[in-house]
Design a protein around this motif. Structure first.
Motif, short mmCIF file in Angstrom:
data_model
loop_
_atom_site.label_atom_id
_atom_site.label_comp_id
_atom_site.label_asym_id
_atom_site.label_seq_id
_atom_site.Cartn_x
_atom_site.Cartn_y
_atom_site.Cartn_z
N LYS A 15 0.95 -0.98 0.11
CA LYS A 15 -0.15 -0.11 0.15
C LYS A 15 0.90 1.21 -0.14
O LYS A 15 0.59 2.22 -0.87
CB LYS A 15 -0.88 -0.01 1.21
N THR A 16 1.77 1.26 1.02
CA THR A 16 2.63 2.48 1.04
C THR A 16 3.51 2.64 -0.19
O THR A 16 3.66 3.92 -0.55
CB THR A 16 3.42 2.49 2.42
N MET A 17 4.05 1.61 -0.71
CA MET A 17 4.81 1.58 -1.88
C MET A 17 4.12 2.11 -3.11
O MET A 17 4.34 3.19 -3.82
CB MET A 17 5.01 0.13 -2.24
N LEU A 38 -2.79 7.93 6.94
CA LEU A 38 -3.40 7.76 8.07
C LEU A 38 -2.96 6.55 8.85
O LEU A 38 -3.70 5.99 9.86
CB LEU A 38 -5.04 7.32 7.37
N ASP A 39 -1.78 5.67 8.43
CA ASP A 39 -1.45 5.01 9.09
C ASP A 39 -0.39 5.18 10.35
O ASP A 39 0.58 6.10 10.09
CB ASP A 39 -0.67 3.86 8.34
N SER A 40 -0.76 4.66 11.67
CA SER A 40 -0.02 5.39 12.78
C SER A 40 1.61 4.84 12.52
O SER A 40 2.46 5.21 13.48
CB SER A 40 -0.60 4.63 14.20
N ALA A 42 3.22 5.38 9.98
CA ALA A 42 3.83 6.65 9.47
C ALA A 42 5.01 6.44 8.44
O ALA A 42 5.88 7.16 8.07
CB ALA A 42 4.17 7.62 10.43
N ASN A 43 4.89 5.28 7.62
CA ASN A 43 5.83 4.91 6.71
C ASN A 43 5.95 5.81 5.54
O ASN A 43 6.93 6.13 5.03
CB ASN A 43 5.43 3.44 6.15
N LEU A 44 4.78 6.19 5.00
CA LEU A 44 4.65 7.08 3.94
C LEU A 44 5.02 8.62 4.45
O LEU A 44 5.99 9.17 3.62
CB LEU A 44 3.04 7.38 3.32
N ILE A 134 -4.44 8.80 -0.49
CA ILE A 134 -4.61 8.40 1.15
C ILE A 134 -3.96 7.16 1.24
O ILE A 134 -4.39 6.22 0.70
CB ILE A 134 -5.94 8.55 1.45
N ASP A 135 -2.92 6.95 2.13
CA ASP A 135 -2.49 5.75 2.65
C ASP A 135 -3.14 5.43 3.95
O ASP A 135 -3.39 6.14 4.97
CB ASP A 135 -0.88 5.85 2.89
N THR A 136 -3.48 3.94 3.98
CA THR A 136 -4.43 3.65 5.15
C THR A 136 -3.98 2.26 5.75
O THR A 136 -2.82 1.58 5.25
CB THR A 136 -5.87 3.10 4.73
#
Ligand SMILES: Nc1ncnc2c1ncn2[C@@H]1O[C@H](COP(=O)(O)OP(=O)(O)O)[C@@H](O)[C@H]1O
Ligand SMILES: [Mg+2]
Length: 258
Positions: A15-17, A38-40, A42-44, A134-136
């Motif tokens: 996803k983040t990729m 939106l991911d805790s 925080a990779n993005l 949006i990244d989730t």
């Protein structure tokens, strides 16, 4: 303003990729892009060079703080970064559930239902951006559902393996419910991700997937892609021999994101 969510309730599927590559690709084309993490985990955010102590995304969603307090520039040497803004995440994203319970009655008054909060907040800034990506997080929670209510398109990265494909059913059920109730314009595409096409079983699974769903050209499991994230360098900047680069040209073309 076109809103695209990258989602899958499974983790580690790319996803983040896809978010990172898409944000950079669109910005490089000259579009004004808002990336929302939106991911805790925080990779993005960290791939876009932003590490913050405490995100105010939950407060922004419920309407306690203005968008200026959550939005930042991204940090890196590329010219196209001028076209990107980021709403960065941190571990405090986990406060969202708590805050939604505490402010339930205000949310009901303003948005009707908590699922509509992201849509409301993005409506307020619709003239400022051409695209929102949006990244989730890897669960079927408030973050993903709010994003789907607000979005035009969900891109679902999926590995060509049995458990990943089984897990899709739950997500597709949610997609259908949101499409029937809150967001009739929502569309989806599945992106086969980290595929090893030399394996017969993966080729078979992909074939089956494409019989039932809208499936894009695949992204293979490639060293290029790991390097892209490690070097914080989008794959379109790699040289023309890069297999990753040509795969993404095909992918974005197939989605009309060019
Ligand atoms: N096409 C690919 N080829 C090789 N490695 C990949 C590819 N896509 C993602 N990865 C790597 O796999 C891991 C999981 O990807 P990530 O995008 O973080 O998944 P998610 O956001 O769904 O948890 C990361 O280390 C990432 O660098
Ligand atoms: Mg991720």
């Amino acid at each position: 303003m076109k809103i695209i969510t990258i989602g899958n309730n499974k983790g580690g599927v790319g996803k983040t990729m896809q978010c990172y590559q898409l944000v950079c690709h669109l910005a490089n084309l000259g579009h004004r892009v808002l990336a929302i993490d939106l991911d805790s985990q925080a990779n993005l955010s960290s791939t876009l060079g932003v590490n913050i102590q405490r995100t105010l995304i939950p407060e922004w969603l419920i309407g306690d703080v203005k968008v200026d307090e959550v939005i930042s520039e991204v940090s890196g040497d590329y010219d196209f970064y001028e076209n990107v803004r980021l709403i960065a995440s941190s571990r405090h994203m986990a406060n969202l559930a708590k805050l939604l319970i505490l402010s339930e009655s205000e949310v009901r008054k303003s948005a009707g239902r908590k699922e509509r909060l992201m849509k409301m907040r993005l409506k307020e800034i619709e003239n400022q951006f051409d695209y929102v990506v949006i990244d989730t997080p890897p669960m079927l929670g408030d973050e993903l559902i709010m994003s789907l209510v607000a979005s035009d398109l969900i891109l679902i990265p999926t590995q060509a393996q049995d458990y990943s494909i089984d897990g899709l059913e739950e997500l597709m059920d949610t997609f259908e419910i949101i499409k029937e109730t809150e967001n009739p314009k929502l569309e989806f595409n599945i992106i086969p991700s980290m595929v090893n096409p030399r394996r017969k079983i993966e080729r078979q699974r992909l074939e089956e997937l494409s019989q039932s769903f809208n499936v894009t050209p695949m992204i293979r499991n490639l060293v290029d892609m790991q390097e892209s994230v490690a070097m914080k360098k989008p794959v379109f900047m790699f040289n023309n021999n890069s297999k990753g680069k040509s795969a993404y040209v095909k992918l974005w073309d197939s989605l009309g994101l060019n």
